[in-house]
Scaffold this motif. Structure first.
Motif: not given
Length: 293
Positions: A210-213, A271-275
C-alpha cells in the motif's frame, strides 16, 4: 494552503470543493493509518493470540518468543514479564506504523489539496467562457487564474522537493521487503505454522504494498490533474472571448503541457506503470529465491 482556505469565504462554490477534498483526505488518512496499525498488531500480539486460540492445552512458556528478538540477563518467557515486554513492543511497532501512515496520509492530503485547487481553477475557466464575467473584467479574472496556476505549480514543486528522496528510499526498501515477505509467504504454505505466519506476513505485505501504491498513485493523480487544466481551456468557449483574452489563455495551455509529477530521487517519475514494474520485479525475485531454496 492557509490562503486557499481564506479564499473559500469569498465564494461558496470554493468552500464546497475544499470541504469535499478535506473529507476525502480524512477518510483516506483513517484507512491508511488503520491498515498500518493492523499490520503492527498482527506482527506483535496477533501471532500469540492466534497461537493461544489454536492450542487448547495452552502455550508452553519456554516456546514463547518476542516479536522483536531481544536478549536479557533474565528469563522473559514467564508471566507477567513476557506480557509486559510484548505490549511494550506492540506499542513501539504501533508508533512506528502510525508515523509511516501519517507520512503517507500527509502526501495524499497535499495531493488532494492541489487537485482541489485545480478543480476550482477549471471551474473559473468555465465561468469565464460562459460569459459570467463582463468582458471589461475578463483580463483581470484571467490574471487571477494565471496567479492561481502559478501557486499550484509552486505548491506541487514544494511537495516534490519534500517527498522525492523519501520516495526513493521507500521504493528501494519496500521493493526488497515485498520480495522477502512474498518469499516467506510462499515457503510457509503447507507447513504447520502456515496459519499464523501467513496472517502475519500477509498483513505486513499488504501494508508495504500500500505504501508503494500510494506514492505511485499520488504521482499519477497529480500528473492527470495537471493535464486537465489545458483540456478545460480547450473545451471552454474561448472562441467567444475577446482575442486579447483568448491569446493569453494559449500561454496557460502551453504551461499545462509540462505536467506536474512526483519523482523518486529526481530520477524516475512515480506512476502506476512504475508500480506494476515494481510488483513484477518483486514477483520475479520471489520466483528466483523459491527456486534456489
Amino acid at each position: 494552503m492557509d490562503q486557499d482556505w481564506k479564499e473559500c469565504v469569498i465564494n461558496d462554490s470554493y468552500e464546497s470543493a475544499m470541504m469535499a477534498v478535506a473529507d476525502l483526505s480524512r477518510r483516506c488518512s483513517n484507512v491508511m493509518i488503520s491498515i498500518n496499525a493492523l499490520a503492527a498488531f498482527f506482527l506483535s500480539i496477533g501471532e500469540h493470540m492466534l497461537q493461544s486460540m489454536g492450542n487448547v492445552d495452552g502455550v508452553d512458556n519456554n516456546s514463547r518468543e518476542l516479536p522483536i528478538k531481544m536478549e536479557f540477563p533474565f528469563d522473559v518467557s514467564e508471566s507477567p514479564i513476557f506480557e509486559c515486554f510484548l505490549f511494550g513492543q506492540f506499542f513501539y511497532e504501533l508508533v512506528l506504523a502510525s508515523i509511516v501512515g501519517m507520512m503517507n496520509a500527509l502526501l495524499v492530503s497535499l495531493i488532494l489539496h492541489v487537485s482541489g485547487q485545480i478543480d476550482i481553477m477549471r471551474q473559473n475557466i468555465n465561468e469565464i467562457s460562459n460569459a459570467k464575467y463582463n468582458p471589461s473584467t475578463s483580463l483581470a479574472v484571467i490574471k487571477n487564474l494565471i496567479c492561481k496556476h502559478q501557486k499550484i505549480i509552486t505548491l506541487s514543486e514544494h511537495i516534490e522537493h519534500l517527498y522525492t528522496y523519501i520516495a526513493l528510499m521507500q521504493l528501494l526498501w519496500n521493493t526488497l521487503v515485498i520480495c522477502c515477505t512474498g518469499f516467506v509467504i510462499v515457503i510457509t504454505i503447507g507447513t504447520d505454522d502456515s496459519g499464523t505466519t501467513s496472517i502475519k506476513s500477509v498483513s505486513f505485505y499488504i501494508a508495504i504494498t500500500l505504501e508503494v501504491f500510494i506514492l505511485c498513485f499520488a504521482g499519477e493523480f497529480l500528473s492527470a490533474k495537471s493535464r486537465s487544466i489545458s483540456d478545460a481551456i480547450y473545451e471552454s468557449l474561448w472562441y467567444d472571448m475577446p482575442p486579447t483574452s483568448s491569446r493569453i489563455l494559449l500561454f496557460v495551455i502551453l504551461r499545462s503541457q509540462k505536467r506536474l509529477t512526483i519523482t523518486a530521487g529526481k530520477v524516475v517519475d512515480l506512476t502506476l506503470e512504475g508500480f506494476t514494474s515494481i510488483m513484477k520485479a518483486s514477483a520475479s525475485y520471489v520466483s528466483v529465491l523459491n527456486a534456489m531454496y
